[in-house]
Scaffold this active site. Structure first.
Site, PDB file in Angstrom:
ATOM      1  N   TYR A  18       0.814  -1.226   0.000  1.00  0.00           N
ATOM      2  CA  TYR A  18       0.000   0.000   0.000  1.00  0.00           C
ATOM      3  C   TYR A  18       0.842   1.268   0.000  1.00  0.00           C
ATOM      4  CZ  TYR A  18      -3.483  -3.344   1.714  1.00  0.00           C
ATOM      5  OH  TYR A  18      -4.293  -4.422   1.881  1.00  0.00           O
ATOM      6  N   ASP A 248     -17.763 -12.010   7.307  1.00  0.00           N
ATOM      7  CA  ASP A 248     -16.323 -11.810   7.344  1.00  0.00           C
ATOM      8  C   ASP A 248     -16.003 -11.148   8.682  1.00  0.00           C
ATOM      9  OD1 ASP A 248     -13.742 -10.937   7.138  1.00  0.00           O
ATOM     10  OD2 ASP A 248     -13.956 -10.046   5.148  1.00  0.00           O
ATOM     11  N   LYS A 277      -6.773 -12.364  11.701  1.00  0.00           N
ATOM     12  CA  LYS A 277      -6.321 -11.256  12.553  1.00  0.00           C
ATOM     13  C   LYS A 277      -6.276 -11.632  14.047  1.00  0.00           C
ATOM     14  CE  LYS A 277      -6.835  -7.426   9.437  1.00  0.00           C
ATOM     15  NZ  LYS A 277      -7.791  -7.188   8.367  1.00  0.00           N
TER      16      LYS A 277
HETATM   17  C1  LIG Z   1      -7.832  -7.654   6.894  1.00  0.00           C
HETATM   18  C2  LIG Z   1      -9.105  -8.139   6.358  1.00  0.00           C
HETATM   19  C3  LIG Z   1      -9.172  -9.178   5.411  1.00  0.00           C
HETATM   20  C4  LIG Z   1      -7.936  -9.762   4.775  1.00  0.00           C
HETATM   21  O1  LIG Z   1      -7.102 -10.388   5.686  1.00  0.00           O
HETATM   22  P1  LIG Z   1      -5.562 -10.631   5.277  1.00  0.00           P
HETATM   23  O2  LIG Z   1      -5.045 -11.466   6.394  1.00  0.00           O
HETATM   24  O3  LIG Z   1      -4.930  -9.278   5.195  1.00  0.00           O
HETATM   25  O4  LIG Z   1      -5.567 -11.337   3.976  1.00  0.00           O
HETATM   26  C5  LIG Z   1     -10.401  -9.638   5.041  1.00  0.00           C
HETATM   27  N1  LIG Z   1     -11.531  -9.115   5.551  1.00  0.00           N
HETATM   28  C6  LIG Z   1     -11.514  -8.126   6.444  1.00  0.00           C
HETATM   29  C7  LIG Z   1     -12.798  -7.614   6.989  1.00  0.00           C
HETATM   30  C8  LIG Z   1     -10.308  -7.589   6.880  1.00  0.00           C
HETATM   31  O5  LIG Z   1     -10.294  -6.578   7.742  1.00  0.00           O
END
Ligand SMILES: *Cc1c(COP(=O)(O)O)cnc(C)c1O
Length: 434
Positions: A18, A248, A277
C-alpha cells in the site's frame, strides 16, 4: 546495520504494501526494534503506541507472556507437519475450543493462514455446496458497497473497495454490490441498503449462493458502522431466498466491536464465518473458516464431492498453539469485560474530539473508533499529516485517507489509552491548521 544503512537497504530491496515508490523514498519508516504491550519501541528506545494494532490484529498487546510461552512450548515439539493424512493435538484442541466459542450450529473448522484465504474458502464452500446439491443455478454472490474482504482476486471480487482495487476490475468475477449508503441521501441510507438486499434476494434469490458482509463494522471501507437491525434483515433476506450468509469477522471478531463475534450484536447466526487477525492475537499468520454441519454434510459422498482446497500451512501447529492460548487468555483474563471499560473510555474521548472545529464526524463501537478530517478521500492528505505528527508525539496511527482511526489492543492500560487520545487531539489540531 546502522539506521541509515537499514533505511537505504529497505528502500533498495523492499516493495512495500500500500505504498507508492515516491512515499517509500520520501518518508522514513519507523524502525521498530521490539514491542511490548501497547507499545512499539524504536531504535532509540522510544515507546510508541501501536494505535492501529499492527493492522488491526494486535488485540492482546505485543508479546503477551502467555503467547510467547505457548509459542516456545510448541516450537520445542512440532513446528509444522502437513494435514495430509496426519493430525496433531494442538490443532485439534484449537478446533474444539473455537467451535465452543462459535455461534450455535457451528461444528467445523477449516484452517488457512490469512484473512483473504479464509474469505475465499467460505465463498468456495458456498458455491460448491449448491453446485453439488441440486441447485446449480445458485452461482451469484451479493455484497455491500464499501466492503473489504481481502486483496486476492476472489476476495477483491467480493469486496467493493474501488480506491484499492479498481485497476483489477477486468479480472474480478461478477458480484452484485448493494448501493453505497454514503452516496445516498438521508440519514436512513442503511435502510436503503437493506431494502436493496431484500428486493434483490426476494426477486432473484434462487440465483444467489451467498450474501457476504462484514458484520456491523466495515473496516477498510472507512470504519463504517451500521445498525444491528440492518444485519438482522440481511440474515432474514438470505434465509427467505435460501442463500447462505457469510460473515467476514476477520476484523470484527474476537471482541473488537464488543461481543466476541460482531454478529452477536444482532443475535444473528450466519452459515459461514471467516476469521483471522485477532484469531492468533496478531502474532502469526493464521486463519480459519467456520461452517455448520449442514454445509459440511453437503460435501459428503464420493471423492469428487470433497472440498478440494488446502494450503501448505493448514493448521500450522505454531499458529494453532497461539490461537489456542489466545482463547484461554480471553477466558482467564476476562478480556471482553476489560475491553468494555476501555470502550467506554474510548467513546468518551472520541466524543470530546468530535467538538473540534474541522472534525466532520466521529464514530466508535467497542474498541474501534474513527474520525473524519475531510471528505472521505482515500487519497486525501489530512489523515497522513495528522498521522506523521502523531508519530512524533509517540503514537503510530495509520489513516485511511482523511479518516483517522484507532484500534488499540482490547486490554490497553487505561493511562496508555488516555495518552493516545491526547496525542490524537494534538495531532489533528496541527493537521487541520495545515
Ligand atoms: C484484513 C481483512 C481481510 C484480509 O485479511 P488478510 O489477512 O490481510 O488477507 C479480510 N476481511 C476483512 C474484513 C479484513 O479486515
Amino acid at each position: 546495520m546502522n539506521r541509515d544503512a537499514l533505511i537505504a537497504s529497505d528502500r533498495r530491496h523492499l516493495w512495500r504494501p500500500y505504498t507508492s515508490s515516491e512515499d517509500h523514498e520520501r518518508f522514513e519508516p519507523l524502525i521498530v526494534e521490539r514491542a511490548e504491550g501497547p507499545y512499539l519501541y524504536d531504535a532509540e528506545g522510544r515507546a510508541i503506541l501501536d494505535a492501529s494494532g499492527s493492522w488491526w490484529c494486535n488485540n492482546l498487546g505485543h508479546r503477551h507472556p502467555r503467547i510467547v510461552e505457548a509459542l516456545k512450548r510448541q516450537a520445542d515439539t512440532l513446528m509444522h507437519c502437513s494435514f495430509g493424512g496426519s493430525t496433531h493435538e494442538t490443532t485439534v484442541a484449537l478446533a474444539e475450543e473455537l467451535i465452543a466459542r462459535a455461534p450455535e450450529g457451528f461444528t467445523r473448522v477449516f484452517f488457512s493462514d490469512n484473512g483473504s484465504a479464509a474469505v475465499e474458502i467460505a465463498a468456495k464452500m458456498a458455491f460448491q455446496y449448491f453446485q453439488q446439491n441440486g441447485q446449480k443455478n445458485r452461482r451469484r454472490f451479493l455484497s455491500l458497497a464499501g466492503s473489504y474482504h481481502g486483496d486476492t482476486i476472489g476476495a477483491m471480487s467480493l469486496g467493493a473497495s474501488s480506491a484499492f482495487h479498481a485497476v483489477f476490475d477486468p479480472l474480478k468475477f461478477e458480484v452484485t454490490h448493494a448501493p453505497d449508503p454514503e452516496k445516498m441521501d438521508g440519514a436512513d441510507s442503511w435502510e436503503n441498503v437493506a431494502r436493496f438486499i431484500e428486493e434483490t434476494l426476494d426477486a432473484e434469490g434462487d440465483e444467489f449462493a451467498a450474501l457476504i458482509v462484514e458484520p456491523i463494522v466495515q473496516g477498510a471501507g472507512g470504519m463504517r458502522i451500521y445498525p444491528a437491525s440492518i444485519l438482522k434483515r440481511f440474515r432474514e433476506a438470505a434465509t427467505r431466498a435460501g442463500a447462505l450468509l457469510i460473515v467476514d469477522e476477520v476484523f470484527t471478531g474476537y471482541g473488537r466491536t464488543g461481543p466476541f463475534w460482531a454478529v452477536e450484536h444482532a443475535g444473528v447466526i450466519p452459515d459461514l464465518i471467516a476469521s483471522a487477525k485477532g484469531l492468533s492475537a496478531g502474532a502469526l499468520p493464521f486463519a480459519a473458516t467456520l461452517a455448520t454441519e449442514e454445509i459440511y454434510d453437503g460435501f459428503r459422498g464420493d471423492k469428487s464431492r470433497a472440498l478440494l482446497h488446502g494450503h501448505t500451512f493448514y493448521g500450522n501447529p505454531l499458529g494453532a498453539a497461539i490461537a489456542l492460548e489466545t482463547l484461554r487468555i480471553y477466558r482467564d483474563e476476562r478480556v471482553l469485560e476489560i475491553a468494555k471499560e476501555r470502550a467506554a473510555q474510548l467513546k468518551e474521548g472520541m466524543d470530546a474530539l468530535g467538538s473540534i472545529d474541522g472534525v466532520s464526524g466521529i464514530r466508535s463501537i467497542g474498541m474501534v473508533a474513527a474520525l473524519e478530517l475531510g471528505e472521505r478521500d482515500y487519497f486525501g492528505e489530512r489523515g497522513w499529516r495528522a498521522s506523521r505528527r502523531a508519530l512524533e508525539l509517540g503514537a503510530q496511527i495509520r489513516p485511511l485517507g482523511d479518516t483517522l482511526y484507532l484500534v488499540p489492543p482490547l486490554n490497553i492500560p487505561q493511562d496508555a489509552l488516555a495518552r493516545l487520545l491526547e496525542i490524537v487531539e494534538a495531532s489533528i489540531h496541527e493537521s487541520l491548521r495545515g
